[in-house]
Motif scaffolding. Sequence first.
Motif, PDB file in Angstrom:
ATOM      1  N   GLU A 658       0.842  -1.190   0.000  1.00 47.98           N
ATOM      2  CA  GLU A 658       0.000   0.000   0.000  1.00 47.98           C
ATOM      3  C   GLU A 658       0.888   1.254   0.000  1.00 47.98           C
ATOM      4  OE1 GLU A 658      -3.444   2.150   2.764  1.00 47.98           O
ATOM      5  OE2 GLU A 658      -2.620   0.191   3.314  1.00 47.98           O
ATOM      6  N   GLY A 659       0.606   2.182  -0.897  1.00 52.15           N
ATOM      7  CA  GLY A 659       1.401   3.389  -1.028  1.00 52.15           C
ATOM      8  C   GLY A 659       2.609   3.244  -1.925  1.00 52.15           C
ATOM      9  N   TRP A 660       2.806   2.093  -2.558  1.00 50.62           N
ATOM     10  CA  TRP A 660       3.901   1.875  -3.487  1.00 50.62           C
ATOM     11  C   TRP A 660       3.407   2.185  -4.900  1.00 50.62           C
ATOM     12  CZ3 TRP A 660       8.555  -1.454  -2.415  1.00 50.62           C
ATOM     13  CH2 TRP A 660       8.814  -1.543  -1.043  1.00 50.62           C
ATOM     14  N   HIS A 661       4.313   2.603  -5.770  1.00 46.23           N
ATOM     15  CA  HIS A 661       3.928   2.967  -7.130  1.00 46.23           C
ATOM     16  C   HIS A 661       4.983   2.457  -8.109  1.00 46.23           C
ATOM     17  CE1 HIS A 661       6.850   6.020  -6.142  1.00 46.23           C
ATOM     18  NE2 HIS A 661       6.825   6.505  -7.366  1.00 46.23           N
ATOM     19  N   VAL A 662       4.592   2.374  -9.372  1.00 45.99           N
ATOM     20  CA  VAL A 662       5.444   1.860 -10.451  1.00 45.99           C
ATOM     21  C   VAL A 662       6.161   3.020 -11.124  1.00 45.99           C
ATOM     22  CG1 VAL A 662       5.493   0.570 -12.617  1.00 45.99           C
ATOM     23  CG2 VAL A 662       3.898  -0.101 -10.801  1.00 45.99           C
ATOM     24  N   ILE A 663       7.464   2.846 -11.349  1.00 46.62           N
ATOM     25  CA  ILE A 663       8.286   3.849 -12.040  1.00 46.62           C
ATOM     26  C   ILE A 663       8.839   3.187 -13.295  1.00 46.62           C
ATOM     27  CG2 ILE A 663      10.233   5.430 -11.857  1.00 46.62           C
ATOM     28  CD1 ILE A 663       9.974   5.284  -8.823  1.00 46.62           C
ATOM     29  N   ASN A 664       8.386   3.617 -14.451  1.00 42.36           N
ATOM     30  CA  ASN A 664       8.852   3.068 -15.723  1.00 42.36           C
ATOM     31  C   ASN A 664      10.044   3.869 -16.213  1.00 42.36           C
ATOM     32  OD1 ASN A 664       6.880   0.959 -16.129  1.00 42.36           O
ATOM     33  ND2 ASN A 664       5.370   2.593 -16.466  1.00 42.36           N
ATOM     34  N   LEU A 665      11.147   3.188 -16.409  1.00 38.40           N
ATOM     35  CA  LEU A 665      12.368   3.817 -16.906  1.00 38.40           C
ATOM     36  C   LEU A 665      12.707   3.247 -18.273  1.00 38.40           C
ATOM     37  CD1 LEU A 665      14.333   3.630 -13.532  1.00 38.40           C
ATOM     38  CD2 LEU A 665      13.059   5.580 -14.437  1.00 38.40           C
ATOM     39  N   SER A 666      13.826   3.656 -18.819  1.00 37.82           N
ATOM     40  CA  SER A 666      14.173   3.230 -20.174  1.00 37.82           C
ATOM     41  C   SER A 666      14.458   1.742 -20.254  1.00 37.82           C
ATOM     42  CB  SER A 666      15.390   4.028 -20.665  1.00 37.82           C
ATOM     43  OG  SER A 666      16.481   3.830 -19.764  1.00 37.82           O
ATOM     44  N   ASP A 668      14.408  -0.350 -17.247  1.00 40.44           N
ATOM     45  CA  ASP A 668      13.941  -1.019 -16.041  1.00 40.44           C
ATOM     46  C   ASP A 668      12.550  -0.505 -15.679  1.00 40.44           C
ATOM     47  OD1 ASP A 668      16.610  -2.373 -14.848  1.00 40.44           O
ATOM     48  OD2 ASP A 668      17.086  -0.387 -15.654  1.00 40.44           O
ATOM     49  N   THR A 669      11.928  -1.276 -14.811  1.00 39.83           N
ATOM     50  CA  THR A 669      10.684  -0.848 -14.158  1.00 39.83           C
ATOM     51  C   THR A 669      10.872  -1.071 -12.662  1.00 39.83           C
ATOM     52  OG1 THR A 669       9.313  -1.398 -16.059  1.00 39.83           O
ATOM     53  CG2 THR A 669       8.223  -1.227 -13.931  1.00 39.83           C
ATOM     54  N   LEU A 670      10.695  -0.009 -11.913  1.00 37.67           N
ATOM     55  CA  LEU A 670      10.886  -0.066 -10.464  1.00 37.67           C
ATOM     56  C   LEU A 670       9.532  -0.010  -9.774  1.00 37.67           C
ATOM     57  CD1 LEU A 670      13.940   2.314  -9.874  1.00 37.67           C
ATOM     58  CD2 LEU A 670      13.936  -0.167 -10.074  1.00 37.67           C
ATOM     59  N   PHE A 671       9.427  -0.733  -8.689  1.00 38.17           N
ATOM     60  CA  PHE A 671       8.248  -0.698  -7.830  1.00 38.17           C
ATOM     61  C   PHE A 671       8.732  -0.303  -6.444  1.00 38.17           C
ATOM     62  CE2 PHE A 671       4.802  -3.083  -5.459  1.00 38.17           C
ATOM     63  CZ  PHE A 671       3.809  -2.151  -5.778  1.00 38.17           C
ATOM     64  N   ALA A 672       8.466   0.942  -6.041  1.00 38.10           N
ATOM     65  CA  ALA A 672       9.044   1.507  -4.825  1.00 38.10           C
ATOM     66  C   ALA A 672       7.990   2.320  -4.093  1.00 38.10           C
ATOM     67  CB  ALA A 672      10.252   2.386  -5.161  1.00 38.10           C
ATOM     68  N   VAL A 718      11.554  -3.002  -5.861  1.00 37.67           N
ATOM     69  CA  VAL A 718      11.549  -4.196  -6.714  1.00 37.67           C
ATOM     70  C   VAL A 718      11.945  -3.748  -8.115  1.00 37.67           C
ATOM     71  CG1 VAL A 718      10.198  -6.110  -7.609  1.00 37.67           C
ATOM     72  CG2 VAL A 718       9.740  -5.237  -5.302  1.00 37.67           C
ATOM     73  N   GLN A 719      12.972  -4.368  -8.667  1.00 37.84           N
ATOM     74  CA  GLN A 719      13.501  -4.008  -9.993  1.00 37.84           C
ATOM     75  C   GLN A 719      13.176  -5.120 -10.986  1.00 37.84           C
ATOM     76  OE1 GLN A 719      17.736  -3.919 -10.213  1.00 37.84           O
ATOM     77  NE2 GLN A 719      17.794  -2.912 -12.212  1.00 37.84           N
ATOM     78  N   SER A 720      12.637  -4.740 -12.141  1.00 42.06           N
ATOM     79  CA  SER A 720      12.314  -5.694 -13.211  1.00 42.06           C
ATOM     80  C   SER A 720      12.997  -5.255 -14.489  1.00 42.06           C
ATOM     81  CB  SER A 720      10.801  -5.766 -13.406  1.00 42.06           C
ATOM     82  OG  SER A 720      10.487  -6.624 -14.500  1.00 42.06           O
ATOM     83  N   PHE A 721      13.656  -6.179 -15.162  1.00 43.04           N
ATOM     84  CA  PHE A 721      14.309  -5.883 -16.442  1.00 43.04           C
ATOM     85  C   PHE A 721      14.349  -7.171 -17.266  1.00 43.04           C
ATOM     86  CE2 PHE A 721      17.505  -6.875 -13.300  1.00 43.04           C
ATOM     87  CZ  PHE A 721      18.310  -7.814 -13.914  1.00 43.04           C
TER      88      PHE A 721
END
Length: 815
Positions: A658-666, A668-672, A718-721
């Motif tokens: 709860e309160g975490w959001h997705v950050i889309n980068l070039s 990677d995708t971060l969930f922080a 959480v890092q996804s690539f």
Amino acid sequence: YRVNTIKYVSIIYDAKDITEKDISPKEDYGEIYTLFFIVYLVVGGLFVMNLFVGFIVDGFNANKGASIAEIHYNRFVKLVTKSKPKYEYFATPKNPVSKALRNLVMHKYFQAFSATCVVINVLFMLADHAEPSDFFLSLLNSQNDIFFGVLIFEIFLYFCAYGAGGFINDLWKMFDLFVCIGTVSGYAQANDRLAQFAKSFRLMRVVRLMKMFTPIRIILETMLSSLPQLANILLLILLVYSMFAVIAVSSFGTIKYGRRLGPTASFESFPKAMYTCYQMITGDEWMDITQDCLVQPPACTLEFSKAYVYGWTAPDHTYGDCGSSLAVIYFTTFKLVCESVMLNLFIGMILDNFSFITDEVAHVEDSEWTQGASSAQVQDLARRFMEFDCGTSFVPLNSLHALMCTMQQPLGYRHEDNLVIYGEGERTAEILVRAELNIILRQDREEEAKKNKSWWQKKTAWLKHNKKFNCAMGFEDLMLTLLYWRLPSSVPHYLKALRQDRVEEVVLMAQALAITDFFRMLVARRRQAETRVSMSQRILFRGWSVKDPHNTRRLREILAIKHKERQKAKQRRQAWLHLQVPPGAFAFIDFHPLDSLPTGTLTHNSFLVEKMRAPKPVHGLELFRDKSAVMYTVLRFIDSRNEKKGLVLAAFEKDLFEGWHVINLSNDTLFAPKRRKARIEHKSEPWVKLDCRMRTREVDRRGRRLNRWKPVGVLLDVQSFVVSDGMDEKQRPTNPRSVVRINIGTMRDLHYDEENSDKAAKEKNLWQDGVLEVVGYVNTTLEDVEEERMIQEEAEKDRGYILQQDELGYMREAS
């Protein structure tokens, strides 16, 4: 006795007129008789009576000590009392302008310029004379105006450099302000005489010139420091005078006026009696007052009543206006006590202070204190003490070693060449000093505890200031204790004998401190070993983090995001730290260690291959969020610091993020967690802080793992690539694989409120980092996993196989 008090003139005249027996006196018949009075005055008045002065002064000298050690010790005690640390009532301004102006006004050239102006102004004022010429008057007025402007300019510089409170902190600056105000009041008056008198206020600035000469400054400062002692003696004299005045009022208050007793000297009331006593001390005709107080009938009325006064019509009284035969005893005792003793006590105290002054001026300072400590050396000790007391007049006991390293010998360890020597002797002396200071602190606490038991102390406890240090020592206690153990040759023998019981107690305390230090050393070594292990693990992780391109890319992108946030906050004129959103809740993620991959585990990448051929980073994150909410997640430590921990099993519930959001980068995708808001005025969304802990591998007698946990860190993001083997002819990735990593560590930039201060203190001690990679998902329970582990261990024992872990984490059998 009357001749001893220098009241001999009328007696000499009467003695000169003596002739022979039964013959009338003749004027100046026997002038030879005056030789008797001259000899008596020399022997009795000037010699015997001054024995009082010698006796009192000898008493003051006895306080200095009979031996050299006593003299040095008493002098050191006096210097320590006089040189106690002094603090400013108002803080000095810290802005650059004030600092520059302080350097200016304290410069020797500015001081010389100020002193020159004072001298020139005083010389012009001394040159004033009657009927001066117009040119001289013009010159005198011009220089008065110029130097008055210089004085106002100095006051202005002092105000800018030290602030308004600087005039209260420094009495010399207050003196300059007083002179300036007095001169201004003179200029403001229309009366020329008053203005001329006010201008003479500047003559008082000559006193400031004394400050520039060390011998005169020492005398002046010693005289000022002696004022409290003078006030005590004056109060004692006043009390003695009051006693005699009260006796005089009750005994001689109704005596009729006589030769000296009258309107200007009487005992009718207490104020008049005090004034008459002062007159007799300062040379009034006390013998005439004594004769008036001895008056007896018929020269007086014994009692105002009908029995003694013929025709008395008023009410009868029990008193009359006659004197008392005790007057001789009273006045003789008064002269002996109040004049010969009390005034000479005052003189003796002044002589003692001037003796101290002359000794200070003539003192030859040396580093070994062979002639005792000088005022400058004790003041240097006070300055060193003030560097550690934080403005509280007390230094914590754990700062003793550092303080002694800054102090000069013989009390400290620092030599003239700033070389610190700390050997076995210094170490032993420091332990003894610590022991005695601990005893002093214990005694102070016992006395304070006794005082706090009273009803008044309990009611006024809220008025007391909380101590900044729990175990702290005062300046006087520290200096005397250091003298006892670092320079025992300056301690008198009688004091050493008195300290015999204290020394035995100090030895016992020193032994207790030695035992305490030993156990502290063991704890310190253990913590040092723990710190060394922790730092070596930190270095391992740091080396792996630099070499791993995906983790390096993630850190670079996070720093770029923070930089943009700082720039936006700076443009909006808002503090970046004020944009931080504190966590709204705390939760734990439990890691359960695995010896092998559980049965039925589906790998993370196999799910994506079934759905799409070219997965993107966001797809891997979405799969992780969907599967981890309903299934257990199998993770593996991949960093060099934690790779020995192998596989773990964790459960990520949906509400945890709860309160975490997705950050889309070039790439990677971060969930922080959303830890910062765009503006201060915006409403913040609470987020959950996830603390990770790992179950230990300890088992009970039945082989089941114990419920013991060890903190691992905080879930940062959480890092996804996506990784691939390369590109084909159409520039498409070959064999793409989705990778999801969970990064744990410490949120060192997270600021807690007061309620979570203990938690923040614990996290500051944590320096844990780790990276876990998602292996797959399993739809099982912890009980099933634990049962499978125990069955596998039993099978291993029976079959004698050795299990090896492959690169993907699977457990394979090998003979």
